[in-house]
Design a protein around this motif. Structure first.
Motif, PDB file in Angstrom:
ATOM      1  N   THR A  57      56.303 -24.140 -17.048  1.00 11.17           N
ATOM      2  CA  THR A  57      55.381 -25.050 -17.725  1.00 11.17           C
ATOM      3  C   THR A  57      55.447 -26.436 -17.105  1.00 11.17           C
ATOM      4  N   LEU A  58      56.653 -26.918 -16.822  1.00 11.41           N
ATOM      5  CA  LEU A  58      56.815 -28.236 -16.215  1.00 11.41           C
ATOM      6  C   LEU A  58      56.210 -28.253 -14.814  1.00 11.41           C
ATOM      7  N   LEU A  59      56.492 -27.220 -14.009  1.00 12.66           N
ATOM      8  CA  LEU A  59      55.972 -27.165 -12.642  1.00 12.66           C
ATOM      9  C   LEU A  59      54.455 -27.034 -12.634  1.00 12.66           C
ATOM     10  N   ASP A  60      53.903 -26.312 -13.608  1.00 17.28           N
ATOM     11  CA  ASP A  60      52.458 -26.206 -13.718  1.00 17.28           C
ATOM     12  C   ASP A  60      51.837 -27.585 -13.978  1.00 17.28           C
ATOM     13  N   GLY A  61      52.489 -28.364 -14.824  1.00 19.10           N
ATOM     14  CA  GLY A  61      51.985 -29.708 -15.096  1.00 19.10           C
ATOM     15  C   GLY A  61      52.028 -30.594 -13.869  1.00 19.10           C
ATOM     16  N   ILE A  62      53.113 -30.496 -13.095  1.00 18.57           N
ATOM     17  CA  ILE A  62      53.225 -31.291 -11.871  1.00 18.57           C
ATOM     18  C   ILE A  62      52.153 -30.876 -10.873  1.00 18.57           C
ATOM     19  N   TYR A  63      52.009 -29.576 -10.680  1.00 16.53           N
ATOM     20  CA  TYR A  63      51.017 -29.081  -9.722  1.00 16.53           C
ATOM     21  C   TYR A  63      49.608 -29.511 -10.129  1.00 16.53           C
ATOM     22  N   SER A  64      49.278 -29.341 -11.394  1.00 18.35           N
ATOM     23  CA  SER A  64      47.933 -29.689 -11.861  1.00 18.35           C
ATOM     24  C   SER A  64      47.677 -31.179 -11.692  1.00 18.35           C
ATOM     25  N   THR A  65      48.679 -31.990 -12.007  1.00 20.02           N
ATOM     26  CA  THR A  65      48.517 -33.434 -11.888  1.00 20.02           C
ATOM     27  C   THR A  65      48.319 -33.834 -10.437  1.00 20.02           C
ATOM     28  N   VAL A  66      49.157 -33.295  -9.558  1.00 20.77           N
ATOM     29  CA  VAL A  66      49.081 -33.681  -8.148  1.00 20.77           C
ATOM     30  C   VAL A  66      47.784 -33.206  -7.528  1.00 20.77           C
ATOM     31  N   VAL A  67      47.448 -31.921  -7.713  1.00 19.80           N
ATOM     32  CA  VAL A  67      46.288 -31.363  -7.034  1.00 19.80           C
ATOM     33  C   VAL A  67      44.986 -31.865  -7.650  1.00 19.80           C
ATOM     34  N   VAL A  68      44.894 -31.830  -8.972  1.00 16.15           N
ATOM     35  CA  VAL A  68      43.637 -32.210  -9.616  1.00 16.15           C
ATOM     36  C   VAL A  68      43.422 -33.718  -9.575  1.00 16.15           C
ATOM     37  N   ARG A  69      44.447 -34.470  -9.917  1.00 12.77           N
ATOM     38  CA  ARG A  69      44.255 -35.913 -10.017  1.00 12.77           C
ATOM     39  C   ARG A  69      44.519 -36.630  -8.698  1.00 12.77           C
ATOM     40  N   ASP A  70      45.656 -36.357  -8.089  1.00  9.95           N
ATOM     41  CA  ASP A  70      46.025 -37.103  -6.889  1.00  9.95           C
ATOM     42  C   ASP A  70      45.228 -36.690  -5.665  1.00  9.95           C
ATOM     43  N   VAL A  71      44.750 -35.474  -5.622  1.00 10.58           N
ATOM     44  CA  VAL A  71      44.000 -35.028  -4.456  1.00 10.58           C
ATOM     45  C   VAL A  71      42.496 -35.134  -4.713  1.00 10.58           C
ATOM     46  N   ILE A  72      41.997 -34.410  -5.707  1.00 13.26           N
ATOM     47  CA  ILE A  72      40.554 -34.374  -5.924  1.00 13.26           C
ATOM     48  C   ILE A  72      40.027 -35.736  -6.384  1.00 13.26           C
ATOM     49  N   GLU A  73      40.664 -36.344  -7.386  1.00 17.06           N
ATOM     50  CA  GLU A  73      40.180 -37.629  -7.874  1.00 17.06           C
ATOM     51  C   GLU A  73      40.335 -38.722  -6.834  1.00 17.06           C
ATOM     52  N   ARG A  74      41.401 -38.683  -6.062  1.00 16.63           N
ATOM     53  CA  ARG A  74      41.586 -39.684  -5.003  1.00 16.63           C
ATOM     54  C   ARG A  74      40.446 -39.617  -4.005  1.00 16.63           C
ATOM     55  N   GLU A  75      40.068 -38.397  -3.632  1.00 19.24           N
ATOM     56  CA  GLU A  75      39.007 -38.251  -2.652  1.00 19.24           C
ATOM     57  C   GLU A  75      37.669 -38.769  -3.184  1.00 19.24           C
ATOM     58  N   LYS A  76      37.470 -38.672  -4.488  1.00 19.90           N
ATOM     59  CA  LYS A  76      36.242 -39.196  -5.063  1.00 19.90           C
ATOM     60  C   LYS A  76      36.188 -40.711  -4.968  1.00 19.90           C
ATOM     61  N   ARG A  77      37.359 -41.344  -5.049  1.00 21.81           N
ATOM     62  CA  ARG A  77      37.392 -42.803  -4.986  1.00 21.81           C
ATOM     63  C   ARG A  77      37.212 -43.319  -3.569  1.00 21.81           C
ATOM     64  N   ARG A  78      37.527 -42.493  -2.585  1.00 14.25           N
ATOM     65  CA  ARG A  78      37.417 -42.918  -1.191  1.00 14.25           C
ATOM     66  C   ARG A  78      36.034 -42.582  -0.666  1.00 14.25           C
ATOM     67  N   LYS A  79      35.484 -43.459   0.123  1.00 10.40           N
ATOM     68  CA  LYS A  79      34.154 -43.222   0.685  1.00 10.40           C
ATOM     69  C   LYS A  79      34.289 -42.489   2.018  1.00 10.40           C
ATOM     70  N   GLN A  80      34.992 -41.368   1.952  1.00 11.68           N
ATOM     71  CA  GLN A  80      35.167 -40.522   3.119  1.00 11.68           C
ATOM     72  C   GLN A  80      34.833 -39.098   2.694  1.00 11.68           C
ATOM     73  N   ARG A  81      35.163 -38.138   3.555  1.00 16.14           N
ATOM     74  CA  ARG A  81      34.918 -36.742   3.216  1.00 16.14           C
ATOM     75  C   ARG A  81      35.623 -36.399   1.902  1.00 16.14           C
ATOM     76  N   GLN A  82      34.895 -35.831   0.961  1.00 14.73           N
ATOM     77  CA  GLN A  82      35.476 -35.534  -0.327  1.00 14.73           C
ATOM     78  C   GLN A  82      35.975 -34.093  -0.393  1.00 14.73           C
ATOM     79  N   ILE A  83      36.989 -33.893  -1.227  1.00  9.21           N
ATOM     80  CA  ILE A  83      37.453 -32.540  -1.537  1.00  9.21           C
ATOM     81  C   ILE A  83      36.535 -32.010  -2.633  1.00  9.21           C
TER      82      ILE A  83
END
Length: 445
Positions: A214-240
């Motif tokens: 459960t803890l690892l699922d939370g870390i993975y979801s936070t990193v991949v969903v927020r740190d990767v996908i959301e970060r790419e939305k904020r950058r004016k470059q190629r988006q994920i």
């Protein structure tokens, strides 16, 4: 009622690095994957400052994951800090997850120029220190690269005590006990570490598979969903733009740690093994797309890339690097705790242990052969092979051949899980993995 801070556990290696730069001009930047302990390291530094006589009014701590600062930009941050600084004493600023503030670098640089303050910031993305910010921070910052727990730290966090054992001059052996004095087999505890990994939060939930998942699922979801996908939305470059493709690339890299690969080979394999939905996607994704997705995972510290170095030609090669996952527990979560290649798992563990000890690490190419790691720093260089066992003739031949092909005189080492390894193979040192991981004498540093 506001949340109380959980118990702080020591991370002395990182804390000592921060202390060494206390009251110096460079901005102290703590980087690493989410939940690896950056915020706790800041709190450890704050505790140290208080114990050394710094008053509470001199310390300002801001966590930008709080809703209070959700829409704060650089100008607002500057005014917020300016209005709360002590007028006649040095201030200590602790800015947690600073990358969430738009144009944060303008505010931080202004703090450095305008105020008498010592600045500490954290970020969960390597983009924090990318070239577009280099103009602001070049020569004015020092990076503390934080990783999940080492095996030694894992034991400490879970209440185990490491004691010296054996006789001087003999193969090093450690005894591991708990608070009540009960003894534990280091090999069994290493297997636990290889299962659950070193994310500090595991110590809070205990060594229970369901809770750890459960803890690892939370870390993975936070990193991949927020740190990767959301970060790419904020950058004016190629988006994920394709979370499913991102997940499949994560799974593929996790399953392929320690294997040589290129962006082209990743794309080809994903298609050939039907890891991409051919009904939704015609053909394999472009190399540039794979590169963008892998780059985003590297920037979020989920994976680390290691380059190949031609030992004879003395140059880095552009092809066929390797990837290692930042935490073995995350890999097990992704792949389902199934039986896996122990050799690559311990290779992954050794790689990050070498990084913790301050080495620059590369893969060594010597002719058509390969050495797992070249570990070097300003003082020394070592060639290191990692293998599950050296007990068969075939294994010894495979691991020793590339080391014998190297003609210089730097130290050569084989690290294995053999409990009673031969101490030497014609000048090549053989070291037990547990001895290597538990060593704190400086022998391997």
């Amino acid at each position: 009622m506001q949340k109380n801070n959980s118990q702080l556990r020591d991370r002395d290696d990182y804390l000592n690095r921060l202390i060494a730069f206390r009251d110096t001009e460079p901005i102290k930047i703590i980087t690493g994957i989410r939940r690896c302990g950056k915020s706790s390291l800041m709190k450890l530094m704050i505790r140290y400052l208080r114990q050394s006589g710094i008053m509470d009014e001199q310390i300002m701590e801001i966590n930008f994951e709080s809703m209070e600062f959700l829409h704060m930009d650089a100008a607002a941050l500057y005014q917020y800090v300016k209005g709360r600084l002590p007028s006649d004493k040095r201030a200590y600023l602790f800015l947690d997850e600073i990358q969430r503030v738009r144009q944060w670098q303008d505010a931080v640089n202004s703090f450095r120029v305008d105020f008498d303050c010592d600045i500490y910031i954290t970020g969960s993305n390597a983009h924090l220190l990318s070239s577009e910010y280099a103009t602001y921070l070049a020569g004015r910052s020092v990076e503390i690269k934080m990783l999940p727990l080492s095996f030694r730290e894992f034991l400490d966090f879970h209440g185990y005590v490491i004691k010296d054992g054996g006789e001087p001059g003999k193969v090093m052996r450690k005894r591991i006990t708990d608070a009540e004095g009960g003894s534990y087999d280091p090999k069994e505890l290493l297997e636990v570490y290889m299962k659950f990994g070193g994310m500090p939060g595991i110590a809070d939930v205990g060594l229970d598979t369901d809770k750890a998942l459960t803890l690892l699922d939370g870390i993975y979801s936070t990193v991949v969903v927020r740190d990767v996908i959301e970060r790419e939305k904020r950058r004016k470059q190629r988006q994920i733009t394709d979370p499913d493709l991102l997940r499949r690339i994560v799974m593929f890299l996790a399953d392929s740690i320690g294997s040589n690969m290129s962006m082209t080979s990743i794309g080809n394999t994903l298609v050939n093994e039907k890891l991409l939905d051919s009904g939704r996607r015609k053909g394999k994704p472009a190399v540039q797309t794979i590169q963008a997705y892998v780059g985003a995972l590297l920037e979020s510290f989920v994976f680390y890339e290691i380059k190949r170095f031609d030992i004879k030609g003395k140059e880095y090669l552009r092809t066929l690097g390797k990837y290692y996952i930042v935490d073995i527990g995350l890999r097990n979560y992704l792949l389902g705790f199934r039986d896996m290649d122990v050799g690559h798992i311990i290779e992954n563990i050794v790689y990050f242990e070498l990084l913790r000890r301050g080495y620059d690490v590369a893969i060594g190419k010597v002719g058509d052969q390969e050495v797992d790691f070249i570990a070097s720093n300003a003082k020394e260089k070592r060639y290191i092979q990692v293998t599950a066992s050296m007990m068969t003739n075939e294994a010894r031949e495979r691991e020793l051949r590339p080391l014998h092909a190297i003609r210089d005189h730097y130290e050569k080492v084989v690290i294995s899980m053999d409990e009673s390894p031969a101490s030497d193979y014609s000048g090549i040192r053989n070291v037990n993995l547990i001895d290597f991981l538990l060593d704190s004498s400086g022998m391997y540093r």
